[in-house]
Design an enzyme around this catalytic site. Structure first.
Site, PDB file in Angstrom:
ATOM      1  N   ASP A 179     -33.020 103.674  62.597  1.00  0.00           N
ATOM      2  CA  ASP A 179     -33.347 102.286  62.892  1.00  0.00           C
ATOM      3  C   ASP A 179     -32.063 101.583  63.298  1.00  0.00           C
ATOM      4  OD1 ASP A 179     -34.758  99.635  62.806  1.00  0.00           O
ATOM      5  OD2 ASP A 179     -36.262 100.828  61.738  1.00  0.00           O
ATOM      6  N   HIS A 250     -35.130  99.374  68.257  1.00  0.00           N
ATOM      7  CA  HIS A 250     -34.662  99.733  66.913  1.00  0.00           C
ATOM      8  C   HIS A 250     -33.620 100.852  66.981  1.00  0.00           C
ATOM      9  CE1 HIS A 250     -37.211  97.227  64.336  1.00  0.00           C
ATOM     10  NE2 HIS A 250     -38.210  97.445  65.181  1.00  0.00           N
ATOM     11  N   GLU A 314     -42.000  96.803  68.675  1.00  0.00           N
ATOM     12  CA  GLU A 314     -40.950  95.799  68.544  1.00  0.00           C
ATOM     13  C   GLU A 314     -39.749  96.122  69.434  1.00  0.00           C
ATOM     14  OE1 GLU A 314     -41.871  94.259  64.009  1.00  0.00           O
ATOM     15  OE2 GLU A 314     -40.366  95.823  64.283  1.00  0.00           O
TER      16      GLU A 314
END
Length: 510
Positions: A179, A250, A314
């Site tokens: 991440d 990410h 995202e």
């Protein structure tokens, strides 16, 4: 809904279970009889029972406890089993080795809770109640995700985490390895991913709600050998490890290690010291695609799982919009604009997995943003699960209001720090049906199951992990395996099951 016997406190509850008078007693003279293919199950039974009981459970052609593979039980599928306990014999059968492994967890739950202890007990005889049990899971995907990217956990604890999943017949351990805040898996061709990307520096703590993390330097990474052994360890318990390598968003930790992978190769970044969604994403030039394929090749070498999770959700597209190179790539590929590079990118890396016989998984809302070959993990709205299934995707229903265990379990101000947001209590988890209401037969068949998530922005220790996970994961396990069960009956069974968690030393919610 399976009919529940008040005397059986099993979680998850079996498809069919009849408790009969009498008991079988395990003692020093109990031996195991097993045929071809059942050796791993016999070894697991010894591994799990011997620490507390001291019983040798030696192999014998005349053993009273029989473990057998039976091709005639094909209707039980890959994970089902049949267990018969009589006063003088135990017979555990399954069509597939995984079914035997699940049956052993049922045997563990039928025995006194003290057999789960890691410490030797003074008892020499252990009663197993007589019963007839036939058991088949409702859903094949019963998962639990642990985020070790934001806060690293040693492999010794991750093995314990797997042991607890296996006890509850959780079939998938989703390991979130990368991440913005950390990269935990070594990649031989790119050593800086863990050397640099595996460590974040001290950060000045911002005001409450600012998104800055706790300010403490943090780092860690697994060795290839540790991950390989973890996969073997989990498989021996009937659990498949599904790795997640986030892309194309990410990825701040990867960009800190290799700036040339980004949209601003001249820029030096740190491993992110904030929570939330970082706006730095991978570039879309050929070097990046080659990097991703190379990383995934090593991931596939370590993890034999048929599924590989690519994250995918995202992913801000602002950097692509402002990048001449990204706009040119979008034009060359005939895309409507830089925003469409998201689906294009996932399609490219997903194709690589498919060519190698694997199935890509991605976080999504409706699945419209993912290529057709992706299995979709929906999280925002239950209706999205139905939409994705009707589009033809296999779907895992991970609705955040029922499966995100990083949210608080109650509104008690004494609860430890949790993800800001609504409370996800035990009843909400138990009530979560992976198959959406109004799903037709075809769409319902595409719902593979459900999964619990534990994101670790605010979770640093094993004790905190277990406090947030249990007993809520018990409810998810029950729903994923047994289907709908009566709430009052579940709570009654959970009262009995709590003694097992205590014997295992689980730091659970009251």
């Amino acid at each position: 809904m399976p009919a529940q016997s008040p005397a059986l406190t099993l979680i998850p509850y079996p498809t069919e279970a009849v408790l009969r008078p009498g008991q079988f007693t395990l003692d020093a003279d109990t031996s195991l009889r097993f045929g071809d293919g059942a050796e791993p199950a016999a070894e697991l039974l010894r591994t799990l029972l011997t620490p507390a009981t001291g019983l040798p459970l030696r192999p014998s052609p005349d053993g009273q406890f029989t473990l057998a593979l039976d091709s005639g039980l094909g209707e039980l599928g890959e994970e089902g089993y049949a267990l018969t306990v009589d006063p003088h014999a135990v017979l555990l059968r399954a069509a597939h080795p995984t079914g035997l492994l699940h049956g052993i967890q049922t045997v563990r739950q039928l025995l006194p809770p003290a057999t789960l202890s890691a410490d030797p007990q003074r008892v020499t005889r252990w009663p197993l109640p007589c019963a007839d049990i036939t058991d088949v899971p409702r859903h094949p995907w019963r998962g639990a995700m642990l985020d070790v990217a934001r806060h690293f956990q040693p492999v010794s604890y991750v093995r314990r985490y797997v042991d607890l999943l296996a006890l509850h017949k959780i079939s998938v351990f989703h390991l979130h390895l990368t991440d913005d805040q950390g990269w935990r898996m070594p990649v031989a061709a790119h050593p800086k991913l863990t050397e640099i990307g595996g460590h974040r520096a001290e950060s000045q703590r911002g005001p409450a709600g600012s998104g800055t993390y706790d300010g403490i330097p943090h780092g860690g990474a697994y060795t290839r050998g540790e991950l390989t052994e973890l996969v073997r360890y989990a498989a021996a318990r009937g659990v498949t490890v599904v790795p997640e390598i986030e892309m194309p968003g990410h990825v701040r930790a990867a960009l800190a290690a290799y700036p040339s992978l980004g949209n601003h190769p001249e820029r030096t970044l740190d491993v992110w010291t904030r929570w939330g969604v970082c706006d730095t994403v991978l570039g879309v030039h050929d070097e990046v695609l080659d990097f991703c394929r190379g990383v995934l090749d090593e991931v596939m070498d370590v993890f034999p799982s048929p599924y590989i999770h690519l994250g995918g959700e995202e992913c801000p597209t602002g950097e692509w919009t402002h990048s001449a190179a990204a706009r040119e790539r979008a034009a060359i590929e005939g895309l409507s604009g830089p925003e469409a590079l998201h689906g294009w990118f996932l399609g490219k890396v997903g194709e690589h997995l498919v060519r190698n016989g694997r199935r890509p998984v991605g976080w999504a809302e409706t699945g419209a943003e993912l290529p057709a070959e992706f299995t979709v993990m929906t999280w925002r709205d239950p209706a999205h699960t139905l939409t994705a299934a009707r589009r033809g995707h296999g779907v895992i229903n991970a609705h955040h209001r029922a499966t995100y265990l990083d949210y608080a379990q109650s509104d008690d101000p004494k609860e430890p720090q949790a993800q800001p947001g609504a409370v996800v209590d035990l009843r909400a988890v138990h009530a979560h049906d992976p198959v959406p209401e109004h799903a037709d037969t075809e769409a319902a068949a595409r719902v593979l199951g459900t999964q619990a998530q534990l994101w670790t922005e605010f979770v640093t220790t094993p004790a905190h992990i277990e406090y947030l996970t249990y007993p809520r994961l018990c409810a998810l396990a029950d729903r994923g395996w047994s289907g709908a069960t009566d709430w009052t009956g579940f709570r009654s069974r959970l009262d009995g099951h709590t003694a097992r968690l205590d014997a295992l030393g689980v730091h659970h919610h009251p």
